[in-house]
Design a protein around this motif. Structure first.
Motif, mmCIF file in Angstrom:
data_model
loop_
_atom_site.group_PDB
_atom_site.id
_atom_site.type_symbol
_atom_site.label_atom_id
_atom_site.label_comp_id
_atom_site.label_asym_id
_atom_site.label_seq_id
_atom_site.Cartn_x
_atom_site.Cartn_y
_atom_site.Cartn_z
ATOM 1 N N VAL A 22 0.822 -1.212 0.000
ATOM 2 C CA VAL A 22 0.000 0.000 0.000
ATOM 3 C C VAL A 22 0.853 1.258 0.000
ATOM 4 C CG1 VAL A 22 -1.887 -1.164 1.181
ATOM 5 C CG2 VAL A 22 -0.201 0.096 2.528
ATOM 6 N N LEU A 23 2.173 1.115 0.095
ATOM 7 C CA LEU A 23 3.045 2.279 0.034
ATOM 8 C C LEU A 23 3.011 2.886 -1.361
ATOM 9 C CD1 LEU A 23 6.193 1.012 2.007
ATOM 10 C CD2 LEU A 23 4.470 2.639 2.790
ATOM 11 N N PRO A 24 3.154 4.197 -1.457
ATOM 12 C CA PRO A 24 3.170 4.834 -2.778
ATOM 13 C C PRO A 24 4.413 4.444 -3.559
ATOM 14 C CG PRO A 24 3.724 6.420 -1.059
ATOM 15 C CD PRO A 24 3.282 5.177 -0.365
ATOM 16 N N GLY A 25 4.257 4.374 -4.864
ATOM 17 C CA GLY A 25 5.385 4.006 -5.721
ATOM 18 C C GLY A 25 5.066 2.803 -6.582
ATOM 19 N N ASP A 26 5.443 2.861 -7.833
ATOM 20 C CA ASP A 26 5.190 1.792 -8.792
ATOM 21 C C ASP A 26 6.504 1.069 -9.079
ATOM 22 O OD1 ASP A 26 4.465 0.107 -10.793
ATOM 23 O OD2 ASP A 26 3.662 1.644 -12.138
ATOM 24 N N PRO A 27 6.630 -0.207 -8.677
ATOM 25 C CA PRO A 27 7.882 -0.923 -8.943
ATOM 26 C C PRO A 27 8.245 -0.955 -10.419
ATOM 27 C CG PRO A 27 6.533 -2.137 -7.375
ATOM 28 C CD PRO A 27 5.690 -1.015 -7.882
ATOM 29 N N ALA A 28 7.263 -1.084 -11.277
ATOM 30 C CA ALA A 28 7.551 -1.112 -12.715
ATOM 31 C C ALA A 28 8.149 0.213 -13.175
ATOM 32 C CB ALA A 28 6.277 -1.424 -13.499
ATOM 33 N N SER B 82 16.431 -7.163 -6.232
ATOM 34 C CA SER B 82 16.364 -5.764 -5.837
ATOM 35 C C SER B 82 15.927 -4.900 -7.017
ATOM 36 C CB SER B 82 17.732 -5.298 -5.323
ATOM 37 O OG SER B 82 17.756 -3.908 -5.131
ATOM 38 N N LEU B 83 15.047 -3.947 -6.758
ATOM 39 C CA LEU B 83 14.584 -3.063 -7.819
ATOM 40 C C LEU B 83 15.633 -2.030 -8.193
ATOM 41 C CD1 LEU B 83 10.900 -2.396 -6.647
ATOM 42 C CD2 LEU B 83 11.777 -4.192 -8.162
ATOM 43 N N ARG B 84 16.634 -1.857 -7.355
ATOM 44 C CA ARG B 84 17.656 -0.844 -7.638
ATOM 45 C C ARG B 84 18.712 -1.346 -8.617
ATOM 46 N NH1 ARG B 84 20.006 1.526 -2.169
ATOM 47 N NH2 ARG B 84 19.934 -0.679 -1.585
ATOM 48 N N ASP B 85 19.214 -2.570 -8.383
ATOM 49 C CA ASP B 85 20.326 -3.055 -9.202
ATOM 50 C C ASP B 85 20.146 -4.493 -9.675
ATOM 51 O OD1 ASP B 85 20.623 -4.371 -6.815
ATOM 52 O OD2 ASP B 85 22.461 -3.328 -6.234
ATOM 53 N N SER B 86 18.936 -5.039 -9.492
ATOM 54 C CA SER B 86 18.611 -6.401 -9.962
ATOM 55 C C SER B 86 19.436 -7.482 -9.271
ATOM 56 C CB SER B 86 18.787 -6.495 -11.483
ATOM 57 O OG SER B 86 17.918 -5.586 -12.138
ATOM 58 N N THR B 87 20.028 -7.174 -8.130
ATOM 59 C CA THR B 87 20.758 -8.174 -7.351
ATOM 60 C C THR B 87 19.764 -9.026 -6.567
ATOM 61 O OG1 THR B 87 22.579 -6.606 -7.087
ATOM 62 C CG2 THR B 87 22.555 -8.498 -5.608
ATOM 63 N N GLN C 46 20.535 0.022 8.389
ATOM 64 C CA GLN C 46 20.748 1.023 7.349
ATOM 65 C C GLN C 46 20.208 0.538 6.006
ATOM 66 O OE1 GLN C 46 24.832 2.069 6.160
ATOM 67 N NE2 GLN C 46 24.316 4.195 6.597
ATOM 68 N N LEU C 47 20.270 -0.756 5.762
ATOM 69 C CA LEU C 47 19.726 -1.309 4.524
ATOM 70 C C LEU C 47 18.220 -1.076 4.445
ATOM 71 C CD1 LEU C 47 19.993 -3.056 1.948
ATOM 72 C CD2 LEU C 47 19.609 -5.056 3.402
ATOM 73 N N VAL C 48 17.510 -1.270 5.560
ATOM 74 C CA VAL C 48 16.064 -1.051 5.570
ATOM 75 C C VAL C 48 15.746 0.407 5.271
ATOM 76 C CG1 VAL C 48 13.996 -1.091 6.996
ATOM 77 C CG2 VAL C 48 15.613 -2.981 7.116
ATOM 78 N N VAL C 49 16.461 1.319 5.908
ATOM 79 C CA VAL C 49 16.213 2.745 5.690
ATOM 80 C C VAL C 49 16.442 3.113 4.223
ATOM 81 C CG1 VAL C 49 16.985 5.083 6.263
ATOM 82 C CG2 VAL C 49 16.746 3.366 8.060
ATOM 83 N N ASN C 50 17.573 2.687 3.668
ATOM 84 C CA ASN C 50 17.877 3.007 2.271
ATOM 85 C C ASN C 50 16.861 2.384 1.317
ATOM 86 O OD1 ASN C 50 20.155 4.399 3.130
ATOM 87 N ND2 ASN C 50 21.518 2.653 2.846
ATOM 88 N N SER C 51 16.408 1.176 1.625
ATOM 89 C CA SER C 51 15.446 0.500 0.759
ATOM 90 C C SER C 51 14.085 1.187 0.800
ATOM 91 C CB SER C 51 15.309 -0.975 1.171
ATOM 92 O OG SER C 51 16.548 -1.643 1.067
ATOM 93 N N ILE C 52 13.695 1.669 1.968
ATOM 94 C CA ILE C 52 12.427 2.399 2.066
ATOM 95 C C ILE C 52 12.510 3.709 1.283
ATOM 96 C CG2 ILE C 52 10.897 3.629 3.649
ATOM 97 C CD1 ILE C 52 11.484 1.496 5.725
ATOM 98 N N MET C 53 13.644 4.390 1.392
ATOM 99 C CA MET C 53 13.797 5.662 0.698
ATOM 100 C C MET C 53 13.775 5.496 -0.812
ATOM 101 S SD MET C 53 13.929 7.875 3.108
ATOM 102 C CE MET C 53 14.495 9.319 2.220
ATOM 103 N N THR C 54 14.274 4.371 -1.310
ATOM 104 C CA THR C 54 14.324 4.126 -2.750
ATOM 105 C C THR C 54 13.182 3.249 -3.246
ATOM 106 O OG1 THR C 54 15.819 2.243 -2.400
ATOM 107 C CG2 THR C 54 16.841 4.382 -2.800
ATOM 108 N N ARG C 55 12.227 2.942 -2.335
ATOM 109 C CA ARG C 55 11.070 2.115 -2.686
ATOM 110 C C ARG C 55 11.476 0.729 -3.197
ATOM 111 N NH1 ARG C 55 9.538 6.050 -0.434
ATOM 112 N NH2 ARG C 55 7.675 7.280 -0.883
ATOM 113 N N ASP C 56 12.538 0.189 -2.629
ATOM 114 C CA ASP C 56 12.984 -1.153 -3.010
ATOM 115 C C ASP C 56 12.210 -2.160 -2.162
ATOM 116 O OD1 ASP C 56 14.301 -3.308 -4.029
ATOM 117 O OD2 ASP C 56 16.320 -2.537 -3.661
#
Length: 318
Positions: free
Chosen positions: A29-35, A80-85, A268-278
């Motif tokens: 329900v968080l804003p942001g479209d993964p696609a 990961s949505l950021r770098d496909s890892t 720190q990983l959780v914080v960064n992932s939330i900020m980048t919608r990962d």
């Protein structure tokens, strides 16, 4: 014993199931479209819709959850949505960092809290007791971010004893790793030691006023065997409870401390992932935290019976 283990293991799985449902629902329900995050702003509507179909984002929410849960049970949390890892690879890379910080912080807390709590309780009303009380109140009251910044200014900027931030694996350079982790470990360990000192003092004072302790003294036993051989076993029960809860919190990631000192841990990983919608990384990280919490609570329950045999794992005290 067996029935207790079966009940607790069943409860652990039930709790993890509830956590997985809550985490999946909140993240979705968080804003942001993964696609859109993957393809970028220049993607056409047709491209976005095609990717959503491939990712199953157009399926009903319960279908999405079931597919995610089946894959997660098999160790596949997606990419990961950021770098496909692979998400599992991303999360596992941070666990040794947080585990090292947890062990060092807990060791510092125990080294300070046990002697301080015992001295404070056995020397009630003396300068040692007042000093321990002031330390406990101060340690609990100090905000971690303020204490961390103060330690950096004092020991890194002013004295130059320790580096201010960064991380090096102990397998690459043990000495440098300890130098980098000592300040964040002290930041966390001071607060935990203050809580444990206050708890140990309170419980030990209560135990020392018990009838069986007076009986032990009346038989001519010295203070040391009475305190360590009789009183400490009962006084440690609530201390272990607090320690287990705090240890679970550390494994979940000390977000503020890791951010201040640039420690690339789970928090720190959780914080960064939330900020980048990962979202896949967020889901996996929180689920790992939940696993840590239920496992540690399970181990604490077993440790109760080791310290005090009167506590039966079957569910009641005899």
């Amino acid at each position: 014993m067996l029935s207790f283990l079966v009940r607790r293991i069943g409860m652990m799985f039930f709790i993890l199931f509830l956590v997985s449902v809550i985490v999946f629902a909140i993240v979705n329900v968080l804003p942001g479209d993964p696609a859109l995050l993957i393809l970028g702003d220049e993607a056409t509507p047709e491209m976005l819709e095609s990717l959503r179909d491939d990712m199953g984002l157009n399926d009903p929410i319960y279908i999405q959850y079931f597919d995610w849960l089946v894959a997660a049970v098999q160790g596949d949390f997606g990419t990961s949505l950021r770098d496909s890892t692979p998400v599992m690879e991303v999360v596992l890379s941070t666990l040794p960092v947080t585990l090292q910080l947890t062990v060092m912080s807990f060791a510092i807390a125990i080294i300070i809290a046990i002697p301080a709590g015992i001295i404070s309780a056995t020397r009630r009303g003396t300068v040692w007791d007042y000093t321990s009380t002031v330390f406990s109140i101060s340690g609990v009251s100090l905000p971690p971010f303020w204490l961390g910044i103060l330690l950096i200014y004092l020991f890194s900027v002013t004295l130059g004893w320790f580096p201010p931030s960064g991380y090096v694996s102990p397998f690459d350079n043990l000495g440098q790793s300890l130098m980098l982790m000592i300040l964040p470990a002290i930041t966390i360990g001071i607060r935990l030691s203050a809580e444990l000192t206050r708890m140990l003092r309170s419980t030990l004072l209560e135990v020392l006023e018990s009838d069986y302790i007076r009986t032990a003294y009346s038989k001519g036993l010295l203070e040391r065997p009475v305190v360590f051989g009789h009183a400490m076993k009962n006084a440690l029960i609530p201390v272990i409870t607090i320690s287990g809860l705090q240890l679970a919190t550390f494994l979940g990631g000390a977000v503020i401390t890791e951010t201040i000192f640039g420690v690339p841990g789970l928090g720190q990983l959780v914080v960064n992932s939330i900020m980048t919608r990962d979202f896949p990384v967020v889901q996996a990280s929180i689920l790992f935290m939940a696993v840590a919490v239920v496992l540690i609570n399970f181990l604490v329950d077993i440790l109760y019976s080791v310290i005090d045999p009167r506590i039966k794992l079957s569910g009641g005290a005899k």
